[in-house]
Design a protein around this motif. Sequence first.
Motif, mmCIF file in Angstrom:
data_model
loop_
_atom_site.group_PDB
_atom_site.id
_atom_site.type_symbol
_atom_site.label_atom_id
_atom_site.label_comp_id
_atom_site.label_asym_id
_atom_site.label_seq_id
_atom_site.Cartn_x
_atom_site.Cartn_y
_atom_site.Cartn_z
ATOM 1 N N GLN A 50 0.830 -1.201 0.000
ATOM 2 C CA GLN A 50 0.000 0.000 0.000
ATOM 3 C C GLN A 50 0.867 1.254 0.000
ATOM 4 O O GLN A 50 0.547 2.241 -0.679
ATOM 5 C CB GLN A 50 -0.930 -0.005 1.222
ATOM 6 C CG GLN A 50 -1.860 1.192 1.299
ATOM 7 C CD GLN A 50 -2.747 1.310 0.076
ATOM 8 O OE1 GLN A 50 -3.219 0.296 -0.463
ATOM 9 N NE2 GLN A 50 -2.971 2.532 -0.388
ATOM 10 N N THR A 51 1.963 1.214 0.738
ATOM 11 C CA THR A 51 2.868 2.364 0.769
ATOM 12 C C THR A 51 3.445 2.633 -0.614
ATOM 13 O O THR A 51 3.541 3.789 -1.051
ATOM 14 C CB THR A 51 4.014 2.106 1.765
ATOM 15 O OG1 THR A 51 3.467 1.922 3.078
ATOM 16 C CG2 THR A 51 4.989 3.273 1.789
ATOM 17 N N ARG A 98 2.078 1.954 -3.460
ATOM 18 C CA ARG A 98 1.030 2.527 -4.307
ATOM 19 C C ARG A 98 0.889 4.029 -4.086
ATOM 20 O O ARG A 98 0.538 4.781 -5.010
ATOM 21 C CB ARG A 98 -0.319 1.842 -4.029
ATOM 22 C CG ARG A 98 -0.417 0.424 -4.569
ATOM 23 C CD ARG A 98 -1.808 -0.167 -4.349
ATOM 24 N NE ARG A 98 -1.952 -1.462 -5.012
ATOM 25 C CZ ARG A 98 -1.597 -2.609 -4.470
ATOM 26 N NH1 ARG A 98 -1.083 -2.624 -3.239
ATOM 27 N NH2 ARG A 98 -1.746 -3.737 -5.134
ATOM 28 N N GLU A 99 1.189 4.466 -2.864
ATOM 29 C CA GLU A 99 1.045 5.885 -2.545
ATOM 30 C C GLU A 99 2.229 6.719 -3.046
ATOM 31 O O GLU A 99 2.060 7.901 -3.347
ATOM 32 C CB GLU A 99 0.909 6.044 -1.033
ATOM 33 C CG GLU A 99 -0.369 5.423 -0.465
ATOM 34 C CD GLU A 99 -0.397 5.429 1.045
ATOM 35 O OE1 GLU A 99 0.588 5.925 1.644
ATOM 36 O OE2 GLU A 99 -1.374 4.928 1.639
ATOM 37 N N ASP A 120 4.497 6.892 -8.772
ATOM 38 C CA ASP A 120 3.651 7.509 -9.796
ATOM 39 C C ASP A 120 3.763 6.670 -11.076
ATOM 40 O O ASP A 120 4.852 6.563 -11.651
ATOM 41 C CB ASP A 120 4.126 8.933 -10.075
ATOM 42 C CG ASP A 120 3.180 9.694 -10.997
ATOM 43 O OD1 ASP A 120 2.420 9.030 -11.740
ATOM 44 O OD2 ASP A 120 3.207 10.934 -10.988
#
Length: 227
Positions: free
Chosen positions: A170-171, A173-174, A177
């Motif tokens: 998840q990290t 994905r954040e 880019d």
Amino acid sequence: MKRGRKPSIDAADITRAAIAVADAEGLAAVSMARVAQELGNATMALYRHVKSKDELLALMWDSAMEEPPPLPDGEWRDKLGFWAKAVLTAIRRRPWFLQIPISGPPVGPKNLAWLDSALSALEGTPLGPGEKIGVVMGLSTFVQGEARLSFTLSQGFEENPAQFNHQYGQTLREVVDPREMPSLAAVIEAGVFDLDDVLDVGDIGADFDFGLRLFLEGVAGHIRGRE
């Protein structure tokens, strides 16, 4: 009452004592004074046999690996694969080995024995002497790099286990880019990093086997070209 004389020591005794300290307390604990304490001698007595801590580390670098095991029967690929895993096993017994700075090519008897063992695995191939050295040095670099990575990640896991769970995916994905890193973004979206334990021991072993197989396949391709 007169005190008895301290037992005589030599460089081998000093090296064994330094390795014992590193095994118990880590490489950072190794100093001439600490090793002298381990031996029950004055620090200056050690300098008659080992000139400096750098020389002591070089002796430890050679002795830490122990003797290479006999290679199995089979083709060169089987022998080199066995050799690579034996090196990895030896390093994992003493991970502080990876923290010793390397200031030159191997010259100690143990390291030279490992080098000879790997070269013997390539006997019967059409490779020239320089090519054989290139193969062994490349394989050694791969094994030590994998060992260093797994050791470093294990240390990080002990300090902060949370960074290795499913939140890692998840990290990513954040922070990644897709417009700037499209290839990495595609791997992330495929769920490669969505694991409960990114640092799974089984996965580390599988990654090593995969990388080793790719390396040996490359050598095999080179040999076929020579033939």
